[in-house]
Design a protein around this motif. Structure first.
Motif, mmCIF file in Angstrom:
data_model
loop_
_atom_site.group_PDB
_atom_site.id
_atom_site.type_symbol
_atom_site.label_atom_id
_atom_site.label_comp_id
_atom_site.label_asym_id
_atom_site.label_seq_id
_atom_site.Cartn_x
_atom_site.Cartn_y
_atom_site.Cartn_z
ATOM 1 N N PRO A 159 9.501 -42.557 3.209
ATOM 2 C CA PRO A 159 10.753 -42.938 3.886
ATOM 3 C C PRO A 159 10.998 -44.444 3.840
ATOM 4 C CG PRO A 159 9.057 -42.503 5.514
ATOM 5 C CD PRO A 159 8.444 -42.202 4.178
ATOM 6 N N ILE A 160 11.756 -44.857 2.855
ATOM 7 C CA ILE A 160 12.037 -46.268 2.634
ATOM 8 C C ILE A 160 13.539 -46.417 2.413
ATOM 9 C CG2 ILE A 160 11.400 -45.893 0.202
ATOM 10 C CD1 ILE A 160 10.625 -48.789 0.008
ATOM 11 N N ARG A 171 10.595 -55.162 -4.906
ATOM 12 C CA ARG A 171 9.390 -55.636 -4.205
ATOM 13 C C ARG A 171 9.090 -54.747 -2.998
ATOM 14 N NH1 ARG A 171 10.318 -61.459 -2.596
ATOM 15 N NH2 ARG A 171 12.509 -61.065 -2.991
ATOM 16 N N MET A 172 10.128 -54.314 -2.314
ATOM 17 C CA MET A 172 9.959 -53.423 -1.174
ATOM 18 C C MET A 172 9.352 -52.095 -1.624
ATOM 19 S SD MET A 172 13.014 -52.012 1.252
ATOM 20 C CE MET A 172 12.740 -51.022 2.709
ATOM 21 N N MET A 173 9.868 -51.545 -2.724
ATOM 22 C CA MET A 173 9.360 -50.282 -3.238
ATOM 23 C C MET A 173 7.911 -50.412 -3.699
ATOM 24 S SD MET A 173 10.316 -47.123 -3.681
ATOM 25 C CE MET A 173 12.115 -47.082 -3.754
ATOM 26 N N ARG A 174 7.607 -51.496 -4.413
ATOM 27 C CA ARG A 174 6.226 -51.720 -4.854
ATOM 28 C C ARG A 174 5.291 -51.828 -3.653
ATOM 29 N NH1 ARG A 174 4.421 -53.639 -9.660
ATOM 30 N NH2 ARG A 174 2.952 -54.939 -8.505
ATOM 31 N N SER A 175 5.743 -52.527 -2.626
ATOM 32 C CA SER A 175 4.930 -52.692 -1.413
ATOM 33 C C SER A 175 4.621 -51.336 -0.776
ATOM 34 C CB SER A 175 5.663 -53.594 -0.423
ATOM 35 O OG SER A 175 4.981 -53.656 0.813
ATOM 36 N N ALA A 176 5.644 -50.475 -0.696
ATOM 37 C CA ALA A 176 5.444 -49.153 -0.091
ATOM 38 C C ALA A 176 4.477 -48.314 -0.930
ATOM 39 C CB ALA A 176 6.788 -48.441 0.057
ATOM 40 N N TRP A 212 6.619 -58.589 -0.937
ATOM 41 C CA TRP A 212 7.911 -58.325 -0.292
ATOM 42 C C TRP A 212 8.005 -59.047 1.040
ATOM 43 C CZ3 TRP A 212 8.810 -54.087 3.624
ATOM 44 C CH2 TRP A 212 10.149 -54.062 4.041
ATOM 45 N N PHE A 213 6.968 -58.948 1.883
ATOM 46 C CA PHE A 213 6.962 -59.600 3.181
ATOM 47 C C PHE A 213 6.012 -60.785 3.167
ATOM 48 C CE2 PHE A 213 9.678 -56.799 5.254
ATOM 49 C CZ PHE A 213 9.708 -57.015 6.617
ATOM 50 N N LYS A 214 6.356 -61.794 3.936
ATOM 51 C CA LYS A 214 5.429 -62.911 4.105
ATOM 52 C C LYS A 214 4.216 -62.447 4.904
ATOM 53 C CE LYS A 214 9.140 -66.373 4.144
ATOM 54 N NZ LYS A 214 9.826 -67.419 4.937
ATOM 55 N N LEU A 215 3.130 -63.193 4.811
ATOM 56 C CA LEU A 215 1.886 -62.816 5.476
ATOM 57 C C LEU A 215 2.083 -62.624 6.971
ATOM 58 C CD1 LEU A 215 -1.150 -62.342 5.088
ATOM 59 C CD2 LEU A 215 -1.520 -64.773 5.512
ATOM 60 N N ALA A 216 2.934 -63.454 7.578
ATOM 61 C CA ALA A 216 3.143 -63.367 9.024
ATOM 62 C C ALA A 216 3.767 -62.053 9.431
ATOM 63 C CB ALA A 216 4.022 -64.528 9.494
ATOM 64 N N ASP A 217 4.421 -61.367 8.485
ATOM 65 C CA ASP A 217 5.110 -60.127 8.815
ATOM 66 C C ASP A 217 4.216 -58.899 8.690
ATOM 67 O OD1 ASP A 217 7.599 -61.338 9.297
ATOM 68 O OD2 ASP A 217 7.930 -61.492 7.135
ATOM 69 N N THR A 218 3.046 -59.038 8.074
ATOM 70 C CA THR A 218 2.251 -57.864 7.755
ATOM 71 C C THR A 218 1.550 -57.271 8.946
ATOM 72 O OG1 THR A 218 0.369 -59.273 7.165
ATOM 73 C CG2 THR A 218 1.872 -58.646 5.382
ATOM 74 N N ASN A 219 1.585 -57.925 10.101
ATOM 75 C CA ASN A 219 0.994 -57.339 11.295
ATOM 76 C C ASN A 219 1.895 -56.299 11.951
ATOM 77 O OD1 ASN A 219 -1.365 -58.909 11.155
ATOM 78 N ND2 ASN A 219 -0.323 -60.642 12.154
ATOM 79 N N ASN A 220 3.119 -56.179 11.400
ATOM 80 C CA ASN A 220 4.087 -55.237 11.977
ATOM 81 C C ASN A 220 3.777 -53.833 11.465
ATOM 82 O OD1 ASN A 220 6.303 -53.941 12.961
ATOM 83 N ND2 ASN A 220 7.704 -54.736 11.397
ATOM 84 N N PHE A 221 2.829 -53.149 12.120
ATOM 85 C CA PHE A 221 2.427 -51.837 11.650
ATOM 86 C C PHE A 221 2.669 -50.764 12.687
ATOM 87 C CE2 PHE A 221 0.648 -53.866 8.068
ATOM 88 C CZ PHE A 221 0.435 -52.894 7.116
ATOM 89 N N TYR A 280 9.820 -50.781 6.813
ATOM 90 C CA TYR A 280 10.370 -50.143 5.626
ATOM 91 C C TYR A 280 11.606 -49.303 5.925
ATOM 92 C CZ TYR A 280 6.008 -51.340 3.231
ATOM 93 O OH TYR A 280 4.946 -52.025 2.669
ATOM 94 N N ASN A 281 11.877 -49.031 7.189
ATOM 95 C CA ASN A 281 12.994 -48.147 7.507
ATOM 96 C C ASN A 281 13.658 -48.517 8.840
ATOM 97 O OD1 ASN A 281 10.930 -46.753 9.240
ATOM 98 N ND2 ASN A 281 10.241 -45.922 7.275
ATOM 99 N N LYS A 282 13.033 -48.134 9.950
ATOM 100 C CA LYS A 282 13.700 -48.247 11.250
ATOM 101 C C LYS A 282 14.119 -49.677 11.574
ATOM 102 C CE LYS A 282 11.325 -47.661 15.050
ATOM 103 N NZ LYS A 282 10.560 -47.000 16.127
#
Length: 397
Positions: free
Chosen positions: A103-104, A123-128, A385-394, A58-60
């Protein structure tokens, strides 16, 4: 009747306002408020802010992908985050927070030419918001009424660069109760919520300092403007871009020697701005700065008479406006320096938030009570906002 504002402020370019220094050593006049010069208020001790820990996507990581986001005019979303991380108003205990900050970086998606693409921002804002509402209880207690978001794009949280489309979209429904910190500040507009905090666009402080001219430099330019008069691709006739005001200025005054107006952006841009008496700016921190006493507001239908209107202003009126703008607190309030300085734009944002406290009791919802419609808005905004493959980035920042 809509208004077109002219005024006097060094080195920012957006809505039209007035420049310091027709007299060589202008006297200073205080900017009055309930506490004297409100721009000198210290927000420390008046509020506490809790910063949500979000995944870096969402930021860095957005900034790592495109470092140009640090220098474009919407970079306040990045520097406000950095400022708050080390600010004494930050609290690590959300139970004692007055405000919650997410922080987005919704404008850090740039074209090859450096223009922000706002189309993914909703979509990014809704996701956050979905994330913070699922992992913390605080959003659900007020549905965002004690939360603030930095949305510095052209039309704020309407998330479109064309006004017609922005108005059609409206503010993202999930942000209707939140406080929005944005550069767009046109009153009585769909894209400006009551209670929003209007800020100046970001300008690199080092560049501003490098282009300062001596304060006694004569103001040799009457009206100065650099920027687009027409949106060539989307509004070649100039009917709705800037509500037609810019096109009217160009058509009426392009050959007038009093008006130094052009689409060119010269290397002397910052110096030229400081040598001008009138130029175009945004009107930030309107709840603290008496712009009506500083600027000249002209009805859109009167733009063809702009030369007559400006040249007929009494000298003493101009000098008083210049004395107000000669106040050093005005200049500090327009900048986002690193490191932050007392009275700068970061502190003015905090002052604006502090002035909104305490929150009214009716912003707190009963358990299970909901007022926002999570399925409202364009269908495209409801997609992930993100594809499923991206959601592990936590990884968090």
């Amino acid at each position: 009747m809509k208004t077109f504002c002219m005024g006097v402020l060094p080195a920012l370019a957006f809505c039209f306002v007035w420049s310091i220094g027709a007299e060589k050593s202008p006297k200073i006049e205080r900017i009055s408020g309930s506490a004297g010069d409100v721009l000198e208020d210290d927000p420390v001790g008046r509020l506490k802010v809790y910063i949500y820990e979000l995944p870096s996507k969402y930021n860095k990581k957005l900034l790592q992908k495109d470092p140009r986001c640090l220098t474009h005019m919407f970079a306040a979303e990045i520097f406000m985050h950095r400022f708050l991380l080390s600010s004494p108003v930050r609290t690590l205990n959300p139970e004692e927070a007055d405000w919650f900050y997410t922080p987005i970086y919704p404008t850090c998606d740039l074209t090859p030419t450096g223009l922000p693409l706002p189309f993914k921002s909703p979509r990014m804002m809704r996701s956050a918001i979905q994330l913070i509402s699922s992992n913390w209880p605080y959003w659900n207690q007020t549905e965002g009424a004690d939360h603030f978001f930095v949305v510095p794009h052209d039309f704020g949280a309407c998330f479109h660069y064309q006004e017609e489309k922005a108005v059609e979209r409206g503010i993202l429904p999930l942000l209707q109760r939140a406080t929005l910190v944005q550069t767009f500040g046109q009153r009585n507009h769909v894209c400006l919520n009551e209670g929003s905090i209007t800020i100046p666009p970001y300008a690199p402080p080092q560049k501003m300092q490098a282009h300062q001219i001596p304060p006694d430099t004569p103001r040799s330019i009457f009206v100065y403007f650099r920027g687009l008069f027409y949106d060539v691709n989307n509004d070649p006739e100039g009917g709705y871009y800037a509500r037609g005001a810019r096109a009217a200025v160009w058509e009426n005054f392009k050959n007038n020697p009093l008006f130094d107006i052009s689409t060119d952006h010269p290397t002397t841009y910052y110096e030229d701005m400081q040598r001008a008496i009138f130029y175009d700016i945004v009107l930030p921190f309107a709840d603290a700065i008496p712009w009506e006493e500083i600027g000249v507001f002209v009805a859109e239908e009167d733009v063809p008479n702009l030369d007559t209107i400006l040249t007929s202003i009494p000298t003493e009126t101009i000098l008083r406006k210049q004395r107000l703008l000669a106040n050093p607190s005005m200049k500090r309030a327009m900048l986002f320096p690193q490191p932050a300085q007392s009275g700068d734009a970061f502190h003015q944002i905090l002052n604006g938030l502090a002035r909104k406290l305490p929150h009214a009791k009716n912003v707190y919802l009963k358990p299970g009570e909901k007022t926002l419609n999570w399925t409202a808005g364009p269908v495209g905004d409801l997609k992930p906002w993100f594809k499923l493959a991206d959601t592990n980035n936590f990884d968090f920042v």
